[in-house]
Design a protein around this motif. Structure first.
Motif, PDB file in Angstrom:
ATOM      1  N   MET A  96       0.766  -1.359  -0.092  1.00 36.41           N
ATOM      2  CA  MET A  96       0.034  -0.058   0.057  1.00 36.41           C
ATOM      3  C   MET A  96       0.741   1.128  -0.123  1.00 36.41           C
ATOM      4  SD  MET A  96      -2.982   1.382   0.303  1.00 36.41           S
ATOM      5  CE  MET A  96      -3.786   2.853   0.581  1.00 36.41           C
ATOM      6  N   LEU A  97       2.026   1.088   0.639  1.00 36.61           N
ATOM      7  CA  LEU A  97       3.021   2.315   0.755  1.00 36.61           C
ATOM      8  C   LEU A  97       3.490   2.731  -0.740  1.00 36.61           C
ATOM      9  CD1 LEU A  97       4.784   1.838   3.998  1.00 36.61           C
ATOM     10  CD2 LEU A  97       2.791   3.326   3.592  1.00 36.61           C
ATOM     11  N   LEU A  98       3.745   1.648  -1.389  1.00 29.30           N
ATOM     12  CA  LEU A  98       4.282   1.770  -2.800  1.00 29.30           C
ATOM     13  C   LEU A  98       3.057   2.186  -3.710  1.00 29.30           C
ATOM     14  CD1 LEU A  98       6.537  -1.505  -3.117  1.00 29.30           C
ATOM     15  CD2 LEU A  98       7.050   0.852  -2.455  1.00 29.30           C
ATOM     16  N   ALA A  99       1.965   1.627  -3.279  1.00 29.51           N
ATOM     17  CA  ALA A  99       0.780   2.419  -4.291  1.00 29.51           C
ATOM     18  C   ALA A  99       0.417   3.646  -3.944  1.00 29.51           C
ATOM     19  CB  ALA A  99      -0.510   1.557  -3.794  1.00 29.51           C
ATOM     20  N   VAL A 100       0.801   4.137  -2.831  1.00 31.17           N
ATOM     21  CA  VAL A 100       0.457   5.479  -2.322  1.00 31.17           C
ATOM     22  C   VAL A 100       1.703   6.357  -3.196  1.00 31.17           C
ATOM     23  CG1 VAL A 100       0.791   7.372  -0.792  1.00 31.17           C
ATOM     24  CG2 VAL A 100      -0.526   5.446  -0.400  1.00 31.17           C
ATOM     25  N   SER A 101       2.911   5.853  -3.125  1.00 31.74           N
ATOM     26  CA  SER A 101       3.840   6.728  -3.827  1.00 31.74           C
ATOM     27  C   SER A 101       3.641   6.610  -5.406  1.00 31.74           C
ATOM     28  CB  SER A 101       5.052   6.213  -3.651  1.00 31.74           C
ATOM     29  OG  SER A 101       6.241   6.578  -4.037  1.00 31.74           O
ATOM     30  N   ALA A 102       3.311   5.453  -5.926  1.00 33.04           N
ATOM     31  CA  ALA A 102       3.096   5.303  -7.312  1.00 33.04           C
ATOM     32  C   ALA A 102       1.865   6.209  -7.699  1.00 33.04           C
ATOM     33  CB  ALA A 102       2.852   3.860  -7.489  1.00 33.04           C
ATOM     34  N   ALA A 103       0.810   6.356  -7.127  1.00 31.63           N
ATOM     35  CA  ALA A 103      -0.344   7.137  -7.520  1.00 31.63           C
ATOM     36  C   ALA A 103       0.100   8.592  -7.638  1.00 31.63           C
ATOM     37  CB  ALA A 103      -1.532   7.019  -6.481  1.00 31.63           C
ATOM     38  N   THR A 104       1.004   9.061  -6.731  1.00 32.44           N
ATOM     39  CA  THR A 104       1.210  10.442  -6.390  1.00 32.44           C
ATOM     40  C   THR A 104       2.346  10.664  -7.676  1.00 32.44           C
ATOM     41  OG1 THR A 104       1.382  10.254  -4.090  1.00 32.44           O
ATOM     42  CG2 THR A 104       2.623  12.003  -5.149  1.00 32.44           C
ATOM     43  N   SER A 105       2.931   9.701  -8.283  1.00 33.53           N
ATOM     44  CA  SER A 105       3.905   9.841  -9.308  1.00 33.53           C
ATOM     45  C   SER A 105       3.253   9.885 -10.655  1.00 33.53           C
ATOM     46  CB  SER A 105       5.019   8.581  -9.487  1.00 33.53           C
ATOM     47  OG  SER A 105       5.764   8.621 -10.532  1.00 33.53           O
ATOM     48  N   VAL A 106       2.099   9.146 -10.734  1.00 40.43           N
ATOM     49  CA  VAL A 106       1.064   9.108 -11.724  1.00 40.43           C
ATOM     50  C   VAL A 106       0.498  10.526 -12.161  1.00 40.43           C
ATOM     51  CG1 VAL A 106      -1.036   8.484 -12.860  1.00 40.43           C
ATOM     52  CG2 VAL A 106       0.539   6.864 -11.834  1.00 40.43           C
TER      53      VAL A 106
END
Length: 215
Positions: A96-106
């Motif tokens: 989930m932490l990686l998802a948060v960072s990935a969504a921010t990057s998108v």
């Protein structure tokens, strides 16, 4: 019951019920150790960035490396707080932490979901740590319905870039689920809180009553 994992994480977007289910799990078995969220274990850097324009830092001035590393640092300190012999309960685990960072990057860098996930996974490297049973709670398995459900529960409109980020986060989480990033995914759409919690318990095998096992 099979050997308990070192960590159990509940994951999902805002307003899906993670906190409620974590509290219920902690009440069910004294072998669980609630460990909360990453910022609680590494407060100084989060307090520093929150002291200014937090949204601008998050979505404009921070780099993906900086944000990912802050999340991972908090995750490592949270994991280190687990007492021997207990199962740490995590509010958002590693995926989930990686998802948060990935969504921010998108939304910030214009990457696709797949590109952003590859980027943050590369930054994380091999820092998975001890075993984690990760349960993903989704309001719906459709991105737009999922977003509509959670935003409707907020009580006030999301503004600025946040709606785009939230929609993207739902898409990232479902992408991860499709690629096996979570131990199990629970579709919460149209279901009662008790029904969802029964699913969570079943995925964690919290059914037996033996010495030291869940009540």
């Amino acid at each position: 019951m099979t050997r308990a994992p070192a960590f159990v994480s509940l994951n999902g977007p805002d307003n899906v019920g993670k906190t409620t289910h974590l509290v219920r799990l902690a009440e069910r078995w004294d072998g669980f150790q609630p460990l909360g969220a990453v910022h609680e274990h590494d407060p100084e850097p989060w307090a520093r960035v929150a002291g200014g324009d937090y949204a601008r830092w998050w979505f404009e001035t921070s780099t993906t490396v900086e944000l990912t590393e802050m999340l991972l640092a908090g995750h490592a300190k949270r994991a280190a707080a687990r007492e021997a012999g207990r199962t740490g309960l995590l509010d958002r685990g590693l995926s989930m932490l990686l998802a948060v960072s990935a969504a921010t990057s998108v939304v910030k860098d214009g990457l696709t979901v797949a590109e952003a996930l590859r980027t943050v996974t590369c930054i994380a490297g091999s820092r998975a740590g001890a075993s984690e049973t990760s349960i993903l709670l989704m309001p719906s398995l459709d991105v737009e319905r999922s977003y509509a459900i959670t935003s409707g529960r907020e009580g006030r409109p999301w503004t600025g870039i946040y709606p785009s980020y939230q929609r993207t986060l739902h898409a990232v989480l479902l992408h991860q689920a499709d690629h096996g990033a979570y131990t199990a995914a629970v579709d919460c759409e149209g279901r009662s809180l008790d029904g969802v919690h029964d699913d969570v318990r079943d995925h964690l095998d919290l059914t037996q009553r033996t010495d030291g096992s869940p009540r």
